[in-house]
Design an enzyme around this catalytic site. Sequence first.
Site, short mmCIF file in Angstrom:
data_model
loop_
_atom_site.label_atom_id
_atom_site.label_comp_id
_atom_site.label_asym_id
_atom_site.label_seq_id
_atom_site.Cartn_x
_atom_site.Cartn_y
_atom_site.Cartn_z
N TRP A 132 0.93 -1.31 -0.03
CA TRP A 132 -0.10 -0.02 -0.03
C TRP A 132 1.08 1.17 0.14
O TRP A 132 1.96 1.28 0.30
CB TRP A 132 -1.06 0.28 1.28
CG TRP A 132 -0.28 -0.29 2.50
CD1 TRP A 132 0.55 0.59 3.42
CD2 TRP A 132 -0.15 -1.62 3.16
NE1 TRP A 132 0.98 -0.13 4.33
CE2 TRP A 132 0.52 -1.28 4.33
CE3 TRP A 132 -0.82 -2.86 2.75
CZ2 TRP A 132 0.80 -2.43 5.13
CZ3 TRP A 132 -0.62 -4.14 3.61
CH2 TRP A 132 0.28 -3.62 4.88
N GLU A 165 5.01 9.16 -0.92
CA GLU A 165 5.05 8.84 -2.28
C GLU A 165 4.33 9.66 -3.38
O GLU A 165 4.63 10.14 -4.41
CB GLU A 165 4.81 7.47 -2.47
CG GLU A 165 5.55 6.47 -1.86
CD GLU A 165 5.32 5.03 -2.00
OE1 GLU A 165 4.37 4.19 -1.39
OE2 GLU A 165 5.59 4.40 -3.05
N1 ARG Z 1 6.50 5.33 -5.45
C1 ARG Z 1 5.66 4.82 -6.43
C2 ARG Z 1 4.52 5.46 -6.67
O1 ARG Z 1 4.50 6.58 -6.25
C3 ARG Z 1 5.21 3.49 -5.82
C4 ARG Z 1 6.42 2.38 -5.37
C5 ARG Z 1 5.91 1.34 -4.39
N2 ARG Z 1 5.30 1.73 -3.27
C6 ARG Z 1 4.65 1.04 -2.41
N3 ARG Z 1 4.03 1.74 -1.50
N4 ARG Z 1 4.42 -0.23 -2.46
O2 ARG Z 1 3.56 5.20 -7.45
#
Ligand code: ARG
Length: 383
Positions: A257, A262
Amino acid sequence: MQFQRRFEAEGHAGRPLPSKVSQEILIEAQHYLSILHQEHGVSPGYLQRLEEMRTELEHSGTYWQTEEELSYGAMIAWRNNTRCIGRLNWQTLQVRDMRHLSTAQDIFIEIVEHIRLATNGGKIRSMITIFAPQHPGYPGIRIWNPQFIRYAGYRQADGTVIGDPLHTELTEAVRQLGWQGAQGGPFDLLPIIIQMPGHSPELFELPRDCVLEVALSHPEFSWFAELGVKWHALPVISNMRLEIGGISYTAAPFNGWYMGTEIGARNLGDVNRYNLLPLIAKAMELDTRSDRTLWKDRALVELNRAVLHSFALAGITIIDHHTAARQFVHHEKHERQAGRALYADWGWIVPPMSGSTTPVFHIPYENRQITPNFFYQDDPWLE
Ligand code: ARG
């Protein structure tokens, strides 16, 4: 190591395998098998299984892993990936063995099913779907998209981009393949592109109803919702190669998740992504003439509050960076107690905002790549 010595002592290791590739695979297989047996106790016994692998390698140049080897390997690959802060949960990974599928159409059906099962109405489940492995020396199955759910980026004549600038290249590539593009808006879902070994890539549109998205609003600023910003709930990485025991799964999409930053700090905040900070600062009536007013920092905090607030409101799993960092430190302790070293990529583990307020900022890490693991692969449209 102990297993290796036993194996050599029994005189198996001297028998040459037909090719150098097979020898390398056997070394990796042996390495993985010893981890599996130390941590997880499986049958058949180590020596018997190794002998089976060797015989199969001799005859076919590869070997077929058991379901247990596959699923535990996927979990260890997650545990070993030095860039992931969420590794505490490595044992909760749900593994879907889809190695029997042989057409792009069938793979697409299971991609949609992965999205539905992992999204789980907002209560996100960590999941990996593993498609057939690559035969050593031949191309493997490839999913062109870096993630299942990605927004198109349309480059305009004046050089600006509508949508996600990270995906202008992929957007161009799918247009070349005949994709008409959706509305030409900022949040158009890209189609899924699947390429079977030795075949041309095939395009599939995701059914809208499987993609859960969150419209962003702010706990205090009522104007925020009017910005019309949204993001998707599920991050499924679909372009990495999973390597277990010398076997490469070039299509093995997986998800956890989101951690709020991010989206709030990187996807929406980065100057070369959606670049929302100037817009938010303006709505907050901040003085953007000087960096020293810290308008970027203030806008960044409010954008990230909006992300966490909106996901929570919609009942979608998300973690804030303080909690994630604390969990990672717990994970470090667990691993130490289990007698394992924890390797990490500091620059990726430390969150992209308020780094020094999280414990991981103050801990040095060694960044070592060990297998099983997930590895980057070249973008298939460049090959
Ligand atoms: N940083 C990436 C995005 O913003 C996703 C990477 C995986 N992240 C995770 N929480 N599993 O889309």
